[in-house]
Design a protein around this motif. Structure first.
Motif, PDB file in Angstrom:
ATOM      1  N   GLU A  50       0.897  -1.540  -0.166  1.00  0.00           N
ATOM      2  CA  GLU A  50       0.166   0.063   0.017  1.00  0.00           C
ATOM      3  C   GLU A  50       0.898   1.170   0.052  1.00  0.00           C
ATOM      4  OE1 GLU A  50      -3.094  -0.962  -0.827  1.00  0.00           O
ATOM      5  OE2 GLU A  50      -3.452   0.900  -0.245  1.00  0.00           O
ATOM      6  N   LEU A  51       0.668   2.202  -1.068  1.00  0.00           N
ATOM      7  CA  LEU A  51       1.333   3.481  -0.915  1.00  0.00           C
ATOM      8  C   LEU A  51       0.481   4.514  -0.996  1.00  0.00           C
ATOM      9  CD1 LEU A  51       3.103   2.020  -4.267  1.00  0.00           C
ATOM     10  CD2 LEU A  51       4.375   2.471  -2.089  1.00  0.00           C
ATOM     11  N   VAL A  52       1.069   5.854  -0.477  1.00  0.00           N
ATOM     12  CA  VAL A  52       0.414   6.915  -0.228  1.00  0.00           C
ATOM     13  C   VAL A  52       1.111   7.960  -1.241  1.00  0.00           C
ATOM     14  CG1 VAL A  52       1.215   7.640   1.886  1.00  0.00           C
ATOM     15  CG2 VAL A  52      -0.669   8.754   0.899  1.00  0.00           C
ATOM     16  N   VAL A  53       0.513   8.779  -2.068  1.00  0.00           N
ATOM     17  CA  VAL A  53       1.213   9.914  -2.778  1.00  0.00           C
ATOM     18  C   VAL A  53       1.266  10.915  -1.919  1.00  0.00           C
ATOM     19  CG1 VAL A  53       0.653  11.569  -4.406  1.00  0.00           C
ATOM     20  CG2 VAL A  53      -0.373   9.226  -4.760  1.00  0.00           C
ATOM     21  N   THR A  54       2.565  11.614  -1.536  1.00  0.00           N
ATOM     22  CA  THR A  54       3.000  12.336  -0.691  1.00  0.00           C
ATOM     23  C   THR A  54       3.426  13.685  -1.239  1.00  0.00           C
ATOM     24  OG1 THR A  54       5.202  11.379  -0.629  1.00  0.00           O
ATOM     25  CG2 THR A  54       3.597  10.970   1.249  1.00  0.00           C
ATOM     26  N   ASP A  55       3.701  13.637  -2.615  1.00  0.00           N
ATOM     27  CA  ASP A  55       4.068  14.873  -3.524  1.00  0.00           C
ATOM     28  C   ASP A  55       3.785  14.819  -5.083  1.00  0.00           C
ATOM     29  OD1 ASP A  55       5.428  17.419  -3.613  1.00  0.00           O
ATOM     30  OD2 ASP A  55       6.958  16.519  -4.584  1.00  0.00           O
ATOM     31  N   ILE A  56       3.156  15.721  -5.671  1.00  0.00           N
ATOM     32  CA  ILE A  56       3.276  15.850  -7.103  1.00  0.00           C
ATOM     33  C   ILE A  56       3.858  16.983  -7.506  1.00  0.00           C
ATOM     34  CG2 ILE A  56       1.795  15.690  -9.066  1.00  0.00           C
ATOM     35  CD1 ILE A  56      -0.303  14.108  -7.440  1.00  0.00           C
ATOM     36  N   ARG A  57       4.945  17.021  -8.509  1.00  0.00           N
ATOM     37  CA  ARG A  57       5.378  18.240  -8.826  1.00  0.00           C
ATOM     38  C   ARG A  57       5.759  18.134 -10.436  1.00  0.00           C
ATOM     39  NH1 ARG A  57       9.311  15.313  -6.365  1.00  0.00           N
ATOM     40  NH2 ARG A  57      11.209  15.321  -7.328  1.00  0.00           N
ATOM     41  N   PRO A  58       5.777  19.403 -11.069  1.00  0.00           N
ATOM     42  CA  PRO A  58       6.206  19.210 -12.446  1.00  0.00           C
ATOM     43  C   PRO A  58       7.298  18.970 -12.686  1.00  0.00           C
ATOM     44  CG  PRO A  58       5.670  21.560 -11.823  1.00  0.00           C
ATOM     45  CD  PRO A  58       5.429  20.792 -10.717  1.00  0.00           C
ATOM     46  N   ALA A  59       7.838  17.925 -13.847  1.00  0.00           N
ATOM     47  CA  ALA A  59       9.082  17.931 -13.974  1.00  0.00           C
ATOM     48  C   ALA A  59       9.542  18.562 -15.290  1.00  0.00           C
ATOM     49  CB  ALA A  59       9.244  16.235 -14.565  1.00  0.00           C
ATOM     50  N   ASN A  60       8.656  18.813 -16.135  1.00  0.00           N
ATOM     51  CA  ASN A  60       8.913  19.867 -17.121  1.00  0.00           C
ATOM     52  C   ASN A  60       7.522  20.289 -17.503  1.00  0.00           C
ATOM     53  OD1 ASN A  60       8.075  17.745 -19.023  1.00  0.00           O
ATOM     54  ND2 ASN A  60       9.482  18.334 -20.427  1.00  0.00           N
ATOM     55  N   SER A  61       7.263  20.848 -18.738  1.00  0.00           N
ATOM     56  CA  SER A  61       5.649  21.250 -19.108  1.00  0.00           C
ATOM     57  C   SER A  61       4.943  20.092 -19.521  1.00  0.00           C
ATOM     58  CB  SER A  61       5.892  22.239 -20.405  1.00  0.00           C
ATOM     59  OG  SER A  61       6.695  21.470 -21.298  1.00  0.00           O
ATOM     60  N   THR A  62       5.683  18.659 -19.914  1.00  0.00           N
ATOM     61  CA  THR A  62       4.806  17.611 -20.238  1.00  0.00           C
ATOM     62  C   THR A  62       4.903  16.405 -19.163  1.00  0.00           C
ATOM     63  OG1 THR A  62       6.789  16.694 -21.306  1.00  0.00           O
ATOM     64  CG2 THR A  62       5.546  17.990 -22.804  1.00  0.00           C
ATOM     65  N   CYS A  63       5.667  16.541 -18.302  1.00  0.00           N
ATOM     66  CA  CYS A  63       5.566  15.415 -17.141  1.00  0.00           C
ATOM     67  C   CYS A  63       5.558  15.859 -15.493  1.00  0.00           C
ATOM     68  CB  CYS A  63       7.038  14.685 -17.439  1.00  0.00           C
ATOM     69  SG  CYS A  63       7.122  13.851 -18.601  1.00  0.00           S
ATOM     70  N   LYS A  64       4.893  15.048 -14.992  1.00  0.00           N
ATOM     71  CA  LYS A  64       4.679  15.408 -13.522  1.00  0.00           C
ATOM     72  C   LYS A  64       5.579  14.144 -12.771  1.00  0.00           C
ATOM     73  CE  LYS A  64       0.269  17.560 -13.138  1.00  0.00           C
ATOM     74  NZ  LYS A  64      -1.034  17.370 -12.649  1.00  0.00           N
ATOM     75  N   THR A  65       6.110  14.735 -11.505  1.00  0.00           N
ATOM     76  CA  THR A  65       6.732  13.722 -10.754  1.00  0.00           C
ATOM     77  C   THR A  65       6.016  13.396  -9.336  1.00  0.00           C
ATOM     78  OG1 THR A  65       9.055  14.260 -11.704  1.00  0.00           O
ATOM     79  CG2 THR A  65       8.911  13.167  -9.557  1.00  0.00           C
ATOM     80  N   VAL A 139      -2.165  14.449  -3.856  1.00  0.00           N
ATOM     81  CA  VAL A 139      -1.450  14.100  -2.524  1.00  0.00           C
ATOM     82  C   VAL A 139      -2.540  13.430  -1.492  1.00  0.00           C
ATOM     83  CG1 VAL A 139      -0.287  15.187  -0.543  1.00  0.00           C
ATOM     84  CG2 VAL A 139       0.293  15.808  -3.020  1.00  0.00           C
ATOM     85  N   GLY A 140      -2.210  12.419  -1.019  1.00  0.00           N
ATOM     86  CA  GLY A 140      -3.158  11.915  -0.016  1.00  0.00           C
ATOM     87  C   GLY A 140      -3.667  10.426  -0.592  1.00  0.00           C
ATOM     88  N   ASP A 141      -3.748  10.528  -1.929  1.00  0.00           N
ATOM     89  CA  ASP A 141      -4.601   9.342  -2.455  1.00  0.00           C
ATOM     90  C   ASP A 141      -3.567   8.162  -2.162  1.00  0.00           C
ATOM     91  OD1 ASP A 141      -6.258  10.875  -3.381  1.00  0.00           O
ATOM     92  OD2 ASP A 141      -5.869  10.605  -5.736  1.00  0.00           O
ATOM     93  N   HIS A 142      -4.402   6.914  -2.079  1.00  0.00           N
ATOM     94  CA  HIS A 142      -3.628   5.538  -1.954  1.00  0.00           C
ATOM     95  C   HIS A 142      -3.702   4.833  -2.981  1.00  0.00           C
ATOM     96  CE1 HIS A 142      -3.355   5.321   2.623  1.00  0.00           C
ATOM     97  NE2 HIS A 142      -3.754   6.522   2.453  1.00  0.00           N
ATOM     98  N   LEU A 143      -2.674   4.311  -3.376  1.00  0.00           N
ATOM     99  CA  LEU A 143      -2.570   3.314  -4.663  1.00  0.00           C
ATOM    100  C   LEU A 143      -1.540   1.830  -3.994  1.00  0.00           C
ATOM    101  CD1 LEU A 143      -0.620   5.677  -7.371  1.00  0.00           C
ATOM    102  CD2 LEU A 143      -3.200   4.757  -7.192  1.00  0.00           C
ATOM    103  N   SER A 144      -2.032   0.985  -4.817  1.00  0.00           N
ATOM    104  CA  SER A 144      -1.106  -0.432  -4.339  1.00  0.00           C
ATOM    105  C   SER A 144      -0.166  -0.373  -5.510  1.00  0.00           C
ATOM    106  CB  SER A 144      -1.816  -1.569  -4.115  1.00  0.00           C
ATOM    107  OG  SER A 144      -2.828  -1.939  -5.200  1.00  0.00           O
TER     108      SER A 144
END
Ligand SMILES: Cc1cc2nc3c(=O)[nH]c(=O)nc-3n(C[C@H](O)[C@H](O)[C@H](O)COP(=O)(O)OP(=O)(O)OC[C@H]3O[C@@H](n4cnc5c(N)ncnc54)[C@H](O)[C@@H]3O)c2cc1C
Ligand code: FES
Length: 394
Positions: A50-65, A139-144
């Motif tokens: 079980e994983l939780v999303v703790t950050d989402i940020r742009p990697a450039n104009s076409t990608c997100k990390t 952020v805060g969403d859970h994924l497996s």
């Protein structure tokens, strides 16, 4: 084991029982909080976590990390730089999985703040999971997910010290992980990353990668589009360019979109290298299965019935001729284990009980015995008639 005789064996067993009872009686009443064997097993073979999303940020104009941490706060399992994570998503009624190369270094899993990161390209409103990640994941969403899949990593027993990594588009991600590991002194190789892009501002993860350049990490950007200010290499990645940045004994890793592979297969042919020196990452499902040799064109555009057998349970679901059996199962919300989605890993191995399927000739990673006994990899098998398929119960 040596049998010493009935009475001696019974006597021995009863002595062990007494010793165990005495050990239990004399044990501390304080519960054991640390179980080293369990910890090692988790680190090496954790399975789905079980994983939780703790950050989402742009990697450039076409990608997100996207940063992921264990939902229970534990340290994430070990992986090798270059490997991918399989993430599961519930999107509407569909239950789908997708592989993403881990863009963060294995060293980021060490310590309290243990995390992995994936860098996901935008689907521009046209792709199913990419669009979900871009527009809905927060952020805060859970994924497996399963951390550390695939064999696209450096192995000193097999690979040369000098590594040339060839990347296109979001195919930079496994090399971002390797570069960080080399720069931190945890991976003893000399790494040159040759990255093909249209323009210099298309370069993905450049903010993270640029500071890693040093004695053992080198970057060569090759710009193919209009970019008047660009001073470096131009055009496409060719055999001559690869040679220019190679040493006498070099291992090549390639990761990028399928058209880049078709171009590079020809360039590598010109270099006439031993096969073991060139490693291509798997590229996922093919775009249009009907273009491959031997595909019966009359199947195009049809929809068939797929009978899914799980133990004694049977479901009948629709399956489109242009989609793999794995996609049909996922659309119907039936869980099927997938990893590479390229016919390689065998996670989705299933048995065709009746009907006809076309197996993608560029993604047929089955064992010879599996071919003889009617097994397919559901991610690489496409229906040509109604099909009855036995899938593992999950
Ligand atoms: C080893 C590996 C590493 C990768 N690493 C990265 C990475 O670092 N970054 C990155 O961005 N990508 C990476 N990818 C690609 C990634 O796995 C996905 O293919 C990509 O995100 C696009 O997925 P998608 O579902 O949006 O689109 P597609 O791959 O185009 O998938 C669309 C599929 O979904 C099916 N579909 C459509 N609607 C539904 C529905 N309702 N239910 C179920 N299925 C449906 C379609 O039929 C089609 O087959 C990697 C792939 C591989 C194989
Ligand atoms: S998911 Fe790897 S073989 Fe199908």
């Amino acid at each position: 084991m040596k049998v010493k005789g009935f009475l001696k064996d019974v006597g021995g067993a009863s002595r062990i029982t007494k010793a165990r009872i005495s050990a239990i009686d004399n044990a501390s009443p304080v519960p054991v909080k640390v179980d080293p064997i369990h910890e090692v097993a988790y680190a090496l073979h954790p399975g789905r976590i079980e994983l939780v999303v703790t950050d989402i940020r742009p990697a450039n104009s076409t990608c997100k990390t996207v940063r992921l941490q264990a939902a229970d706060g534990r340290r994430l399992p070990l992986f090798r730089a270059g490997q991918y994570i399989v993430l599961d998503f519930q999107i509407g009624d569909s239950l789908v999985s997708r592989p993403y190369s881990i863009s963060s270094a294995p060293l980021c899993t060490v310590g309290e703040d243990s995390f992995v990161e994936v860098t996901v390209r935008s689907g521009d409103g046209k792709l199913f999971v990419s669009d979900y990640v871009w527009n809905e994941l927060k952020v805060g969403d859970h994924l497996s997910g399963i951390v550390g899949c695939g064999d696209f990593f450096y192995e000193p027993l097999r690979d040369a010290y000098h590594v040339v990594a060839l990347a296109g588009g979001v195919g930079i991600t496994p090399f971002a992980s390797m570069a960080a590991e080399v720069a931190a002194g945890r991976l003893d190789i000399d790494l040159t990353i040759i990255y093909g892009a249209q323009r210099h501002d298309d370069i993905i993860l450049w903010k993270e990668l640029a500071p890693l350049e040093g004695e053992h990490v080198h970057f060569v950007h090759v710009i193919s589009g209009e970019d008047p200010d660009w001073q470096g290499e131009r055009g496409f990645i060719t055999a001559e360019l690869i040679k220019k940045y190679s040493h006498e004994d070099t291992t090549y890793f390639v990761c990028g979109p399928q058209p880049m592979y078709l171009h590079l297969y020809k360039e590598f042919d010109k270099l006439d290298l031993p096969a073991r020196r060139v490693r291509f990452e798997v590229f996922g499902p093919v775009k249009d299965i009907s273009q491959y040799e031997g595909y019966p064109q009359e199947a195009k555009g049809k929809t068939f019935a797929l009978t899914v057998v799980r133990g004694i349970h049977e479901d009948v679901i629709p399956v489109r001729a242009d989609e793999s059996l794995a996609v049909a199962l996922e659309r119907a919300g039936i869980r099927i284990e997938t990893g590479c989605r390229s016919g390689e890993c065998g996670f989705c191995r299933s048995k065709v009980l009746s009907g006809h399927v076309y197996v993608s000739p560029v993604s047929d990673g089955r064992r010879a015995a599996d071919k003889d006994f009617g097994y397919v990899h559901a991610c690489a098998a496409y229906p040509l008639s109604d099909v009855k398929l036995k899938v593992p119960i999950l």
